[in-house]
Design a protein around this motif. Structure first.
Motif, short mmCIF file in Angstrom:
data_model
loop_
_atom_site.label_atom_id
_atom_site.label_comp_id
_atom_site.label_asym_id
_atom_site.label_seq_id
_atom_site.Cartn_x
_atom_site.Cartn_y
_atom_site.Cartn_z
N ALA A 145 0.83 -1.21 0.00
CA ALA A 145 0.00 0.00 0.00
C ALA A 145 0.86 1.26 0.00
O ALA A 145 0.43 2.32 -0.49
N GLN A 170 -3.21 -2.98 -10.11
CA GLN A 170 -3.64 -2.13 -8.99
C GLN A 170 -3.35 -2.75 -7.61
O GLN A 170 -4.18 -2.77 -6.72
N VAL A 172 -1.48 -1.63 -5.28
CA VAL A 172 -1.51 -0.63 -4.21
C VAL A 172 -2.95 -0.39 -3.75
O VAL A 172 -3.24 -0.41 -2.55
N ALA A 173 -3.84 -0.17 -4.69
CA ALA A 173 -5.25 0.09 -4.35
C ALA A 173 -5.86 -1.12 -3.65
O ALA A 173 -6.59 -0.98 -2.66
N GLN A 174 -5.56 -2.31 -4.16
CA GLN A 174 -6.10 -3.52 -3.53
C GLN A 174 -5.60 -3.67 -2.09
O GLN A 174 -6.36 -4.03 -1.19
N LYS A 176 -4.61 -1.30 -0.09
CA LYS A 176 -5.24 -0.27 0.75
C LYS A 176 -6.64 -0.71 1.18
O LYS A 176 -7.04 -0.52 2.33
N ILE A 177 -7.38 -1.29 0.25
CA ILE A 177 -8.73 -1.76 0.57
C ILE A 177 -8.67 -2.87 1.62
O ILE A 177 -9.48 -2.91 2.55
N GLU A 181 -8.67 1.02 3.95
CA GLU A 181 -8.54 2.40 3.48
C GLU A 181 -9.33 2.60 2.19
O GLU A 181 -9.68 1.64 1.51
N ASP A 182 -9.61 3.84 1.86
CA ASP A 182 -10.37 4.15 0.65
C ASP A 182 -9.47 4.06 -0.58
O ASP A 182 -8.35 4.58 -0.58
N ALA A 183 -9.96 3.43 -1.61
CA ALA A 183 -9.23 3.33 -2.88
C ALA A 183 -10.20 2.91 -3.97
O ALA A 183 -11.16 2.18 -3.70
N LYS A 184 -9.96 3.39 -5.18
CA LYS A 184 -10.82 3.04 -6.31
C LYS A 184 -10.13 1.99 -7.18
O LYS A 184 -8.91 2.03 -7.36
N LEU A 185 -10.92 1.09 -7.73
CA LEU A 185 -10.38 0.02 -8.57
C LEU A 185 -10.97 0.06 -9.97
O LEU A 185 -12.14 0.37 -10.15
#
Length: 286
Positions: A145, A170, A172-174, A176-177, A181-185
C-alpha cells in the motif's frame, strides 16, 4: 521392455520438474539480490522479532522477544535453518501471541518471526509472485500500500514481472482496501488479473517435459509470432512459456493443450502455425 519404457518415461517426467525447481530457485536468488535497490524507507520493513523459547508442534501460544510492533491479530512466518512456516494468531498478551494456529513442527528459541500477510489475496499475485515478493523483503499489505509509482516500477522489474503489471493490476489500491482504506479500482483490469491467475494454475496440464523449462529472464518477444498479441503473450508467460524454442517444440497435442489453457479461440494456435514460426525465429537467433 515395457518396464524399461515405463522407467524411461518416469525419468523424463521427473527431469523437467527438477530443472523447473532449479530455475525457480535461481530466479528467487536473483530477486533477493535486488532488495538493496528497493526503497524500504518508503514502503517500510515488516515487523519482526525472535522466539523467546522453543515452540512445540501445535503450539497455541508463542512467547516472543518483543510483540509491540505486531497487530492484535494477524499472520506471520516463523523461519529457521530448516525453512519457513506461516502461522496466524488472534490475540496478544504482553509479549505472547495467543490463539496461534499453523505451527507444524518444533522451532528453537531465536527463530525469526516476521509479519506476513497472504499476498495471494491481491488479484494478480500468484504463489510464485508471492515468493518473489517475500524474497525481495515485501511480505505485508502495508508495504504494498505504501508503494509510490516509482516503486511499483522498481518492484515490477525486480521480480521480473511482465512490464507494467504491478501498476495495471492495482496492487496498491487492492492492498489499501484490504487495510480498510479508501481506494478506487478499475474492474476491467482486475478481471484481466484474475484471468492470468486462472491460466497460471493450468501450467501443470502442459507437457513441459517436451517443451522444456524457461524463466522470465530468458524471455523472447513472443509477439513477433503472428497471432500472438500483448495479452496472449502475457497468458503464455503466465503458463510458463517464454521462449521461441519452447513454442517451436509444441506437438499437435501440446498445441491443443495450450490453446485450451490460454482460453484462446479453438484451433488458433495450430492454424496460425505458432510452432513453425517459432522454429524459424529460434534458428535465426542461433
Amino acid at each position: 521392455e515395457e518396464a524399461a519404457a515405463a522407467a524411461e518415461k518416469e525419468a523424463k517426467a521427473k527431469k523437467p520438474a527438477s530443472t523447473k525447481e532449479a530455475k525457480k530457485q535461481e530466479e528467487l536468488e536473483r530477486v533477493k539480490e535486488r532488495a538493496k535497490q528497493i526503497d524500504f524507507k518508503v514502503i517500510g520493513q515488516a515487523s519482526s522479532t525472535e522466539l523467546k523459547e522453543e515452540v512445540k508442534k501445535g503450539a497455541t501460544t508463542l512467547e516472543v522477544a518483543n510483540a509491540a510492533d505486531f497487530e492484535e491479530q494477524g499472520s506471520a512466518s516463523i523461519q529457521d535453518g530448516k525453512g519457513t512456516t506461516r502461522i496466524s494468531w488472534t490475540g496478544k498478551d504482553g509479549n505472547a501471541l495467543t490463539g496461534v494456529t499453523g505451527v507444524t513442527r518444533v522451532f528453537a528459541a531465536s527463530a525469526t518471526l516476521r509479519a506476513q500477510d497472504d499476498l495471494q489475496v491481491i488479484k494478480g499475485i500468484g504463489p510464485f509472485i508471492e515468493e518473489k515478493l517475500n524474497a525481495l523483503g515485501i511480505t505485508t499489505y502495508r508495504q504494498i500500500a505504501n508503494m509510490t509509482a516509482k516503486l511499483e516500477d522498481e518492484v515490477n522489474e525486480a521480480i521480473e514481472f511482465f512490464p507494467g503489471r504491478v501498476k495495471r493490476d492495482q496492487w496498491v489500491a487492492q492492498a489499501k482496501i484490504l487495510l480498510g482504506e479508501d481506494a478506487k479500482l478499475d474492474e476491467k483490469a482486475l478481471k484481466q488479473a484474475e484471468e492470468l491467475e486462472r491460466i497460471a494454475q493450468k501450467a501443470e496440464k502442459i507437457d513441459f517435459a517436451t517443451l522444456g523449462v524457461a524463466s522470465a529472464s530468458e524471455k523472447d518477444d513472443l509477439k513477433a509470432i503472428k497471432g500472438i498479441g500483448p495479452f496472449i503473450e502475457e497468458k503464455l508467460n503466465a503458463l510458463g512459456i517464454f521462449t521461441f524454442e519452447q513454442v517451436s517444440k509444441m506437438t499437435p497435442e501440446i498445441e491443443e493443450e495450450v490453446n485450451v489453457a490460454i482460453e484462446f479461440f479453438p484451433g488458433r494456435v495450430k492454424r496460425d502455425e505458432w510452432a513453425k514460426q517459432a522454429k524459424t525465429m529460434h534458428e535465426d537467433k542461433a
